[in-house]
Scaffold this motif. Sequence first.
Motif, PDB file in Angstrom:
ATOM      1  N   LEU A   1       1.515  -3.237 -16.065  1.00 38.97           N
ATOM      2  CA  LEU A   1       2.964  -2.838 -16.654  1.00 38.97           C
ATOM      3  C   LEU A   1       4.028  -3.964 -16.245  1.00 38.97           C
ATOM      4  CD1 LEU A   1       3.214   0.912 -16.320  1.00 38.97           C
ATOM      5  CD2 LEU A   1       2.707  -0.376 -18.449  1.00 38.97           C
ATOM      6  N   ILE A   2       3.758  -4.804 -15.188  1.00 39.82           N
ATOM      7  CA  ILE A   2       4.883  -5.645 -14.832  1.00 39.82           C
ATOM      8  C   ILE A   2       4.352  -7.370 -14.643  1.00 39.82           C
ATOM      9  CG2 ILE A   2       6.040  -6.227 -12.605  1.00 39.82           C
ATOM     10  CD1 ILE A   2       6.406  -3.171 -12.024  1.00 39.82           C
TER      11      ILE A   2
ATOM     12  N   ILE B   1      -5.342   1.827  -5.533  1.00 40.74           N
ATOM     13  CA  ILE B   1      -6.177   0.952  -6.656  1.00 40.74           C
ATOM     14  C   ILE B   1      -5.290   1.322  -7.760  1.00 40.74           C
ATOM     15  CG2 ILE B   1      -8.251   0.568  -7.759  1.00 40.74           C
ATOM     16  CD1 ILE B   1      -9.641   1.054  -4.988  1.00 40.74           C
ATOM     17  N   GLY B   2      -5.079   2.635  -8.085  1.00 41.55           N
ATOM     18  CA  GLY B   2      -4.586   3.033  -9.222  1.00 41.55           C
ATOM     19  C   GLY B   2      -2.964   2.416  -9.360  1.00 41.55           C
ATOM     20  N   MET B   3      -2.239   2.371  -8.063  1.00 43.39           N
ATOM     21  CA  MET B   3      -0.827   1.797  -8.394  1.00 43.39           C
ATOM     22  C   MET B   3      -0.886   0.351  -8.536  1.00 43.39           C
ATOM     23  SD  MET B   3       1.262   3.701  -5.292  1.00 43.39           S
ATOM     24  CE  MET B   3       0.205   3.639  -4.108  1.00 43.39           C
ATOM     25  N   VAL B   4      -1.884  -0.150  -7.902  1.00 38.14           N
ATOM     26  CA  VAL B   4      -2.111  -1.944  -8.244  1.00 38.14           C
ATOM     27  C   VAL B   4      -2.305  -1.963  -9.716  1.00 38.14           C
ATOM     28  CG1 VAL B   4      -3.590  -3.846  -7.659  1.00 38.14           C
ATOM     29  CG2 VAL B   4      -2.610  -2.348  -5.830  1.00 38.14           C
ATOM     30  N   ALA B   5      -3.152  -1.226 -10.252  1.00 39.55           N
ATOM     31  CA  ALA B   5      -3.568  -1.373 -11.608  1.00 39.55           C
ATOM     32  C   ALA B   5      -2.433  -0.993 -12.499  1.00 39.55           C
ATOM     33  CB  ALA B   5      -4.531  -0.448 -11.888  1.00 39.55           C
ATOM     34  N   ILE B   6      -1.648  -0.279 -12.169  1.00 40.19           N
ATOM     35  CA  ILE B   6      -0.361   0.050 -12.958  1.00 40.19           C
ATOM     36  C   ILE B   6       0.660  -1.147 -12.925  1.00 40.19           C
ATOM     37  CG2 ILE B   6       1.681   1.474 -13.053  1.00 40.19           C
ATOM     38  CD1 ILE B   6      -0.312   3.882 -12.399  1.00 40.19           C
TER      39      ILE B   6
END
Length: 106
Positions: free
Chosen positions: A33-34, A24-29
């Motif tokens: 950011l992208i 979930i943290g990677m998806v939010a990043i």
Amino acid sequence: MLDLLAAGAAGSAPPAWLQFLPIIGMVAIFWFLIIRPQMKRQKDHQTKIAGVKKGDQVVTAGGILAKVVRVDDDSAEVEIAQGVRVRVVKSTLGDILPPGGKPAND
């Protein structure tokens, strides 16, 4: 006896939702950011291209400087040299140049 060992091992395991927290943290990043900035740039570009009008200086996606002669719903007729007019799809217009710059067909 085996039941007590199994119960003790199962009770010390972290909750299942904690295993999904890094994903979930990677998806939010990625989102912040992208994906989100790219969507904002795309929306700004679509707004800018929708507002193109006769007499605007434009740059096509191919890098050709041109002056807008006529605008339709999906396309625009641009003059790339004196007397040379080309019809282009509006979505292929890369940018609209600010007024006061060097004319495209001079």
